[in-house]
Write an enzyme that holds these catalytic residues in place. Structure first.
Site, PDB file in Angstrom:
ATOM      1  N   CYS A  60       0.824  -1.212   0.000  1.00 22.46           N
ATOM      2  CA  CYS A  60       0.000   0.000   0.000  1.00 22.46           C
ATOM      3  C   CYS A  60       0.860   1.265   0.000  1.00 22.46           C
ATOM      4  O   CYS A  60       1.535   1.570  -0.960  1.00 22.46           O
ATOM      5  CB  CYS A  60      -0.979  -0.051   1.165  1.00 22.46           C
ATOM      6  SG  CYS A  60      -2.282   1.184   1.146  1.00 22.46           S
ATOM      7  N   HIS A  61       0.854   2.038   1.091  1.00 22.66           N
ATOM      8  CA  HIS A  61       1.661   3.247   1.214  1.00 22.66           C
ATOM      9  C   HIS A  61       3.061   2.958   1.772  1.00 22.66           C
ATOM     10  O   HIS A  61       3.911   3.834   1.784  1.00 22.66           O
ATOM     11  CB  HIS A  61       0.972   4.269   2.139  1.00 22.66           C
ATOM     12  CG  HIS A  61      -0.227   4.924   1.540  1.00 22.66           C
ATOM     13  ND1 HIS A  61      -1.441   4.284   1.417  1.00 22.66           N
ATOM     14  CD2 HIS A  61      -0.403   6.167   1.025  1.00 22.66           C
ATOM     15  CE1 HIS A  61      -2.314   5.108   0.864  1.00 22.66           C
ATOM     16  NE2 HIS A  61      -1.711   6.253   0.609  1.00 22.66           N
TER      17      HIS A  61
END
Length: 189
Positions: free
Chosen positions: A113-114
């Site tokens: 994800c991030h």
């Protein structure tokens, strides 16, 4: 999904408050189910709280302090995403030192994800094939990564995925790489 036997393997999950709940819990549970010892390491003590949807989610117990984490104690490093968690960790000197130590040791580093932001901050993105959440792909590209849009990207010792939907492939890629590296070490002895 069938994962290789990870008995006797030690996996470190580095996280702090604001981790995306599923991106810590599912890999932790998948890797434990495959027999791995999983340690949650954090700059915080006690419990850290996840993020789910639009609000705070489930908390998990921190197993060990970041200050005591050593790359020699682990076979791989897992970095959950969420917006808050990697943003806090990328300005934490001890967190960045641990990520760089895993990179220097050529041990698997998995970011979802991030969390690939942490790979950028550690100087690991340039020239690597990576994926991540759609809102950080420009950041990855600007850091010199070759960015792909697929459920899992594996480049050397780096494993990246885009979002919670990719977690089964993410966990499998981690388990496969840990198993392969363990096998290679055994053959060298």
């Amino acid at each position: 999904m069938s994962l290789p036997d990870l008995s006797g393997r030690n996996i470190c999950i580095l996280a702090t408050h604001g981790f995306e709940e599923s991106e810590l819990i599912q890999p932790r549970d998948d890797l434990k189910a495959a027999g791995a010892n999983v340690t949650i390491v954090s700059p915080e003590s006690g419990e850290i709280r996840g993020w789910k949807g639009d609000d705070w989610g489930q908390s998990v117990t921190v197993d060990a302090p970041l200050s005591g984490a050593r790359v020699e104690q682990h076979d791989a490093l897992v970095l959950p995403g969420g917006q808050i968690n990697p943003d806090l960790l990328r300005v934490d000197e001890e967190a960045m030192a641990l990520i760089k130590a895993f990179a220097d040791a050529r041990k698997p580093i998995a970011a979802v994800c991030h969390a690939p932001w942490l790979l950028v901050e550690a100087g690991l993105a340039k020239g690597a094939t990576l994926t991540g959440y759609k809102s950080i792909r420009t950041d990855l590209k600007n850091a010199g990564a070759h960015v792909v849009d697929q459920e899992v990207a594996v480049d050397g010792n780096l494993i990246t995925s885009r979002c919670p939907d990719d977690l089964p492939a993410f966990s499998k890629a981690i388990a496969d790489m840990v198993s392969e590296k363990a096998g290679a070490r055994t053959e060298m002895v």
